[in-house]
Design a protein around this motif. Structure first.
Motif, short mmCIF file in Angstrom:
data_model
loop_
_atom_site.label_atom_id
_atom_site.label_comp_id
_atom_site.label_asym_id
_atom_site.label_seq_id
_atom_site.Cartn_x
_atom_site.Cartn_y
_atom_site.Cartn_z
N UNK A 31 1.10 -1.19 -0.01
CA UNK A 31 0.08 -0.10 0.16
C UNK A 31 0.46 1.22 0.23
N UNK A 32 1.10 2.24 -1.16
CA UNK A 32 1.74 3.16 -1.04
C UNK A 32 1.20 4.41 -0.87
N UNK A 33 -0.24 4.41 -0.87
CA UNK A 33 -1.34 4.96 0.09
C UNK A 33 -1.04 6.05 1.49
N UNK A 34 -0.69 4.70 2.45
CA UNK A 34 -0.93 4.56 3.50
C UNK A 34 -0.43 5.62 4.38
N UNK A 35 0.83 6.75 4.02
CA UNK A 35 0.76 7.80 5.16
C UNK A 35 0.55 9.62 4.20
N UNK A 36 -0.48 9.12 3.12
CA UNK A 36 -1.42 10.10 1.96
C UNK A 36 -2.22 11.11 2.74
N UNK A 37 -2.86 11.35 3.47
CA UNK A 37 -3.54 12.56 3.64
C UNK A 37 -5.25 12.08 2.99
N UNK A 38 -6.44 12.35 3.47
CA UNK A 38 -7.46 11.96 2.20
C UNK A 38 -7.87 13.64 0.99
N UNK A 39 -7.26 14.75 1.34
CA UNK A 39 -6.74 15.46 0.75
C UNK A 39 -5.96 15.07 -0.72
N UNK A 40 -4.71 14.43 -0.04
CA UNK A 40 -3.25 14.27 -0.88
C UNK A 40 -4.16 12.97 -2.32
N UNK A 41 -5.10 12.50 -1.34
CA UNK A 41 -5.76 11.36 -2.25
C UNK A 41 -6.64 11.14 -3.44
N UNK A 42 -7.39 12.37 -2.66
CA UNK A 42 -8.17 12.82 -4.20
C UNK A 42 -7.32 13.81 -5.17
N UNK A 43 -5.87 14.09 -4.78
CA UNK A 43 -5.93 14.78 -5.61
C UNK A 43 -4.33 13.96 -6.62
N UNK A 44 -3.95 12.67 -5.77
CA UNK A 44 -3.39 11.71 -6.32
C UNK A 44 -4.40 11.39 -7.51
N UNK A 45 -6.24 10.63 -6.95
CA UNK A 45 -6.68 10.35 -8.50
C UNK A 45 -7.44 11.40 -9.44
N UNK A 46 -7.23 12.38 -9.12
CA UNK A 46 -7.04 14.05 -10.03
C UNK A 46 -5.87 13.76 -10.68
N UNK A 47 -5.43 13.34 -10.59
CA UNK A 47 -3.82 13.79 -11.38
C UNK A 47 -2.77 14.70 -10.81
#
Length: 468
Positions: A447-463
């Motif tokens: 899991x390479x998203x373990x240390x990401x915040x919810x906002x960062x995960x959202x930004x990841x999903x948006x590219x």
């Protein structure tokens, strides 16, 4: 006596006319019968992924028909001649190949399947014994809606053959297996936002490509002269991903970037690609050692299309699913590959968003929302614009298609595919492992998203967030 003969003759003529009318009706009925058929599965299009589904379903005892809107069968692999196979690996450099596609890659790596005719022979072995009709066009569909669930089914389609005849075919399941939505374009589905959500601007797609074919390259010289350079020298001269093996090469981004493309050359994209092939040859002769005598070695019949309209599915894969190594109870594939967003008209060099370890691909990502008997194959997979950069890879969706074909063969009766239960999928997974050596459950990933915040995960999903 004469009147009697005339009367008898008149009766005879009447009988003959009646028989002729009966024969005409019989012929018409037979003709209509010939133009109507029933099967278990209809695959629209002949891309390799859906062919794996067709082959698996036939081997599991189902009747399958392939109807191809293209003039010739084989899709991207045969007619587009995209014959460089990208293999997915996990972080431990373990291959993620399973199923029939693994055999193709193994033969490819051994050098048994490299030339165009060898790929054709392989493709023909997959479709052997399966009815296939090319050059068709769908003219109408018979759809029904369940009043309680509001889900829809395709009951039959009517299509025109390349000879101009109309035929109707009924089936339990329908598979979209083209790279231009030949089946699902008529289903009034909701289009998923495309690559424009990452790069901005109007509706856009990743670049389509013409596969450029050259001959008379001194490959030994090319490999030797490139590989004698240090890693830094290669990066400075050719680009960071440049690699030359004894059979293939990739990279050379600096060479490509130094070539000015002709945006105004030819109207049709294929003709433009052919023109660019001619134009780039002198550039390659000048820039690459060993290419001094290179020649053009023909052209494919159509473009390699990476990206087209995709539609809402029961589950839409997100970049965070991939980078998080998420697994699903209804896995039909274990995928992997860097999230590679190819260039567009407005964003020439694309984007690399991250490298997943591996991830699951659920059956629900291959079922269009609101339809109970339609299946999406290959690059029609339900994935966001960012997740699509990895999910689209042929090996990932080839395994998924084969597994779905096996699944269809194991259903006891016609089913709403989006309503399969976890227990049913567990049984399918056990069957796949025991009979085919395909493992889809009990797989874990980093899991390479373990240390990401919810906002960062959202930004990841948006590219908007790129992970190293």
């Amino acid at each position: 006596m004469r009147k009697k003969q005339v009367l008898e003759f008149g009766l005879l003529v009447t009988c003959l006319l009646f028989l002729a009318a009966c024969d005409k009706e019989k012929i018409q009925a037979e003709k209509e019968k010939d133009n109507s058929s029933q099967t278990h599965v209809v695959v629209i299009g002949s891309e390799l992924e859906g062919i794996y589904l067709a082959r698996a379903a036939v081997d599991e005892g189902l009747a399958v028909t392939i109807l191809d809107p293209r003039e010739k069968p084989g899709g991207q692999l045969i007619q587009g001649q995209m014959q460089f196979l990208d293999e997915p690996f996990d972080d431990q450099n373990h291959s993620l190949l399973q199923g029939r596609v693994k055999e193709l890659f193994n033969r490819y790596k051994k050098g048994e399947i490299r030339k165009a005719n060898e790929f054709e022979q392989y493709f023909n072995s997959l479709i052997k014994g399966i009815p296939l009709e090319s050059g068709i066009s769908i003219t109408s569909m018979n759809r029904v809606k369940d009043a309680v669930t509001a889900t829809q089914q395709i009951k039959s389609i009517t299509y025109r053959t390349k000879d101009g005849y109309e035929k109707t075919i009924s089936a339990n399941y329908w598979v979209e297996n083209t790279d231009f939505n030949a089946l699902v374009d008529g289903l009034e589905l909701e289009r998923m936002p495309g690559i424009e959500t990452v790069f901005g601007g109007a509706q856009e797609y990743m670049a389509s490509s013409i596969m450029m074919k050259f001959r008379r390259v001194d490959w030994e010289k090319f490999q030797r002269e490139t590989n004698r350079l240090t890693k830094k020298e290669i990066e400075d001269k050719y680009g960071s991903t440049t690699t030359v093996t004894d059979k293939f090469t990739w990279g050379f981004g600096n060479v490509g970037a130094a070539f000015p493309p002709d945006k105004e050359s030819i109207r049709a994209a294929l003709e433009r690609g052919k023109a660019e092939t001619i134009r780039i040859l002198p550039h390659l002769r000048e820039q690459l050692v060993g290419w001094e005598n290179a020649e053009i070695n023909g052209y494919p019949d159509y473009l390699y299309i990476r990206d087209y309209n995709r539609f809402q599915t029961e589950y839409v894969l997100q970049a965070s699913d991939l980078m998080g190594g998420k697994m699903f109870w209804d896995n039909v594939s274990i995928g992997g590959y860097p999230i590679d967003l190819q260039g567009t008209a407005s964003h020439t060099w694309g984007q690399h968003s991250g490298d997943p370890d591996k991830y699951g691909m659920p059956l629900r990502s291959f079922i269009p929302k609101g339809f109970s008997n339609v299946i999406l194959a290959g690059k029609n997979v339900g994935a966001s614009a960012v997740a699509y950069g990895s999910a689209r890879i042929q090996a990932n969706t080839s395994l998924a298609a084969e597994v779905i074909g096996i699944l269809l063969g194991n259903l006891k009766r016609e089913r709403d595919l989006s309503k399969l239960t976890q227990n049913e999928m567990q049984d399918i997974h056990a069957y796949l492992k025991n009979k085919y050596g395909i493992t889809l459950n009990g797989v874990t990933a980093k899991n390479k998203t373990r240390d990401l915040t919810e906002d960062q995960i959202q930004q990841l999903n948006l590219g908007k967030l790129l992970l190293p």
